[in-house]
Structure formats: C-alpha cells, structure tokens
Design an enzyme around this catalytic site. Structure first.
Site, PDB file in Angstrom:
ATOM      1  N   LYS A   1       1.146   1.836 -23.771  1.00 25.06           N
ATOM      2  CA  LYS A   1      -0.284   2.107 -23.539  1.00 25.06           C
ATOM      3  C   LYS A   1      -0.959   2.418 -24.879  1.00 25.06           C
ATOM      4  O   LYS A   1      -0.278   2.668 -25.877  1.00 25.06           O
ATOM      5  CB  LYS A   1      -0.421   3.276 -22.576  1.00 25.06           C
ATOM      6  CG  LYS A   1       0.125   4.585 -23.112  1.00 25.06           C
ATOM      7  CD  LYS A   1       0.224   5.637 -22.024  1.00 25.06           C
ATOM      8  CE  LYS A   1       0.707   6.962 -22.587  1.00 25.06           C
ATOM      9  NZ  LYS A   1       1.153   7.870 -21.532  1.00 25.06           N
TER      10      LYS A   1
ATOM     11  N   TYR B   1     -16.766  18.561 -49.643  1.00 24.12           N
ATOM     12  CA  TYR B   1     -17.792  19.168 -48.785  1.00 24.12           C
ATOM     13  C   TYR B   1     -17.432  20.610 -48.432  1.00 24.12           C
ATOM     14  O   TYR B   1     -16.261  20.914 -48.154  1.00 24.12           O
ATOM     15  CB  TYR B   1     -17.916  18.378 -47.489  1.00 24.12           C
ATOM     16  CG  TYR B   1     -18.587  17.036 -47.655  1.00 24.12           C
ATOM     17  CD1 TYR B   1     -19.925  16.941 -48.030  1.00 24.12           C
ATOM     18  CD2 TYR B   1     -17.875  15.864 -47.428  1.00 24.12           C
ATOM     19  CE1 TYR B   1     -20.542  15.707 -48.167  1.00 24.12           C
ATOM     20  CE2 TYR B   1     -18.483  14.624 -47.563  1.00 24.12           C
ATOM     21  CZ  TYR B   1     -19.813  14.557 -47.931  1.00 24.12           C
ATOM     22  OH  TYR B   1     -20.419  13.339 -48.072  1.00 24.12           O
TER      23      TYR B   1
HETATM   24  C1  PLP Z   1       2.536   8.129 -21.621  1.00 28.25           C
HETATM   25  C2  PLP Z   1       3.454   8.177 -20.464  1.00 28.25           C
HETATM   26  C3  PLP Z   1       4.847   8.124 -20.643  1.00 28.25           C
HETATM   27  C4  PLP Z   1       5.503   8.179 -21.999  1.00 28.25           C
HETATM   28  O1  PLP Z   1       5.417   9.488 -22.514  1.00 28.25           O
HETATM   29  P1  PLP Z   1       6.101   9.855 -23.919  1.00 28.25           P
HETATM   30  O2  PLP Z   1       5.952  11.332 -24.012  1.00 28.25           O
HETATM   31  O3  PLP Z   1       5.305   9.145 -24.966  1.00 28.25           O
HETATM   32  O4  PLP Z   1       7.494   9.381 -23.841  1.00 28.25           O
HETATM   33  C5  PLP Z   1       5.641   8.048 -19.519  1.00 28.25           C
HETATM   34  N1  PLP Z   1       5.097   8.037 -18.280  1.00 28.25           N
HETATM   35  C6  PLP Z   1       3.757   8.118 -18.072  1.00 28.25           C
HETATM   36  C7  PLP Z   1       3.223   8.124 -16.697  1.00 28.25           C
HETATM   37  C8  PLP Z   1       2.908   8.202 -19.158  1.00 28.25           C
HETATM   38  O5  PLP Z   1       1.571   8.295 -18.954  1.00 28.25           O
END
Ligand code: PLP
Length: 357
Positions: free
Chosen positions: A35, A253
C-alpha cells in the site's frame, strides 16, 4: 542539470528482506503489503521484484491493483479495505482482485455485483483495534451472508493488531479473534511485520508483512539493520553551499541553532518539500561522504544545514545521506517524533527515483 537529490531503491534489499521474513514466519503464505506506493518504494517496481517470491499482494486501491494485473502480475491481490463503493465491488472480479469485507454495506455492494468471476472475500474481524471490521459476535452472521452470495468466495478471515510492536502485545486481540477464526474454517490472516517477528502463535496461514520488506524495524527498541534487515531506501542530497560560522552566529529560519564555537556548516539540497521532516530536531543524524554528522537549525523548504566542523574534506558536491544504510531511518524518525513508515511514504514526487538492483 537536475537538482542534486535522489531516492535510491534497492530491489535486492527488498528481496533479501522478503526471504528474511519468510525464514521467521510460520505462516505458509506471505502477502507482501505494498500500500501507499509500497511505502514510497514504487508499487509496480516492488511488486515486480517480489512477483516470484510473494504468495500475493495486499494494497488499497483498485487502480493500483489493476496496474499490477496490466503489468502481467498474476499472483492473488487483496484490497486491505475492500471495495469503497458498489462500482468497485462489481469491478473486482473481472481483474481477479479480492478484498477485505468489513461492513454490511460492502456485503450489499457485492450482492449487486455481476462479476464474471467470484470475488475472493477476506472477512475482516475487529478484534479490538476499533478501526475496521465486524465484531467477533457478528462474524458468524456476516460469513453466512457472504456464503449465500453466488459471486463471492470467502477465502480468508483476517484481523489487524494495534500493539504487536509494543509491550501491550497481542494477547487480548488474539483471544477475541482466534475462536471465531477457528470456527470459520477459513485460512487465517492476522500477523503484520511485528507479529511475524515476535508473536509466532498468531501467524496463521497468511502473513501480511509491510515495513520489514523495506528494511525498517516495526519496534522502538531495534533498527532494521539490527534485526538483520537491509534498508531498501536511501535518500541523499549534495552539499550546494558552505558557511563558516563564528560563536554566536545563527543558522536558518527562526535562529533555531546558535553556534557556541567557530563552525563550518554545509547546506544540502533537501528540504521539507522533498519529504524531509521540518520538525526534525537539531542533531538529527546524517552521513556526509560516509562520515557521521548531524543537522543544525530548522529544515527549510528546499535545504537543510549539516555540521562539517569535523569533516574538513567535505565541501560543495559532498553527498549527504539523509537516511539509508548509513543513517537508520528509525533514528531520523525518532528525532522528528514519528516513525519510519511516515518518512518513507512522504517522500515527494519531485525527488528523482533511481532503481538499483
Ligand atoms: C499496513 C498493514 C499491514 C502491514 O503492516 P506492517 O506494520 O507494515 O507490517 C498489514 N495488515 C494491514 C491490514 C495493514 O493495513
């Protein structure tokens, strides 16, 4: 000429990290979580490099899933949040894309669907995170509704842990989920990266590793490298200016850094508009031509300053690693009050990406 900043992605590191995860996982299958553009590593490149290793892929949008299919990737794909409307529910089957089913509305959308092929549904149980999913007591009825739909094939039961990475652990959520999962008779999917490394009893049939594939640690007490992972992302920029400071001179800044002695600093071509966190504290680690150093002053939109006082050889053109194999991203994240996930996924499109094997 282009601005001297780049994001290097090591495909061999991603493959190493997948194989490392496989060694630690009791789960028979691993779906690579890609994702958020594979946590900033590039969804298509990451999927291609894992196409022969991963048992499937998990992501969020149907558009990305369709891009994988169009690129010839034929491993199972699951949408972690399922369809967002009836049109998506109808389109999933055609692309052989499965998805989580977490709400009654999604069941209704799937019921209207007329896909050529049954949609693989992963029944999502809310075991205590209270984000998405049916309560454990509702899971049986939800599954019965799914089973009654001719164009849906329930193919897994899943949940997601809120605290697999910390001391609270997974006992409570696992106790809520495991009996319902066993009763369903479906393949079980619960473990994220943290659970895959630290909670073997939750591995079930399908693990869902994300962050570990990219070489970062899900835990506060260890970096990815310390766990045996290889950082897959290197953000670096070159020094484009050098300043000689006297004691009392301020940098950047807000005069957030005041030199307490004569200093030499370099200005690197990376700022918050590249995705480097503006909030990063004075002293956030960097490496200049391979030598450890640290930031000074507030990060600007397009530049940041680093200490060169002990690096007389460094100057214009020196390469500053902001995170990567020499500078653990977890340490940079800690200096900015966040986690590696956020830094990786927030690198801006204006930063050129280079694929390395
Ligand atoms: C993002 C996600 C994962 C992976 O999580 P990590 O901590 O990056 O391993 C697994 N399952 C779901 C439903 C997620 O949203």
């Amino acid at each position: 000429m282009t601005r001297p900043i780049r994001l290097e992605i090591s495909l061999s590191a991603i493959r190493h990290n997948f194989l490392f995860t496989r060694q630690h996982a009791q789960a028979r299958h691993l779906f690579a979580v890609i994702k958020a553009d594979a946590y900033g590593h590039g969804v298509l490149d990451t999927a291609k490099t894992l196409a022969d290793l991963a048992d499937g892929f998990a992501l969020l949008n149907l558009e990305d899933a369709a891009r994988l299919r169009d690129a010839g990737i034929d491993k199972p794909i699951v949408l972690l949040e399922g369809p967002f409307d009836a049109a998506e529910a109808a389109a999933m089957g055609g692309y052989r894309i499965g998805g989580a089913v977490h709400s009654q509305e999604q069941i209704a959308w799937l019921a209207k669907g007329s896909a050529e092929r049954p949609v693989e549904a992963w029944l999502k149980v809310n075991s205590g995170m209270n984000r998405l999913g049916f309560r454990p007591q509702q899971a049986h009825d939800a599954l019965a509704s799914l089973r009654a739909l001719p164009m849906v094939r329930p193919s897994a039961i899943m949940t997601h842990f809120a605290t697999a990475d910390d001391d609270y652990g997974v006992a409570e959520q696992w106790a809520n989920f495991a009996p319902v999962a066993a009763q369903s008779g479906l393949p079980v999917s619960a473990a994220n990266s943290a659970a895959l490394l630290r909670h073997p009893h939750t591995h079930g049939d399908i693990g869902r590793p994300g962050i570990v594939l990219y070489g970062a640690s899900p835990f506060e007490d260890a970096t990815g490298a310390e766990l045996g992972l290889k950082p897959a992302m290197t953000l670096s920029a070159d020094i484009i200016g050098v300043q000689q400071l006297q004691a009392g001179d301020a940098v950047g800044y807000g005069r957030r850094f005041i030199a307490d002695r004569p200093m030499r600093i370099g200005i690197a071509a990376c700022g918050y508009a590249d995705g480097y966190p503006r909030i990063a504290a004075n002293g956030t680690p960097v490496a200049v031509d391979g030598q450890a150093s640290a930031t000074v002053g507030r990060v600007s939109m397009d530049m940041l300053a680093v200490d060169l006082s002990r690096l007389p050889q460094a100057g214009i053109g020196s390469r500053v690693e902001l995170w990567g194999p020499q500078v653990p991203i977890e340490k940079v994240a800690a200096c900015a009050g966040t986690i590696s996930y956020e830094l990786m996924s927030a690198v801006m499109p204006r930063v050129p990406r280079l694929l390395k094997d």
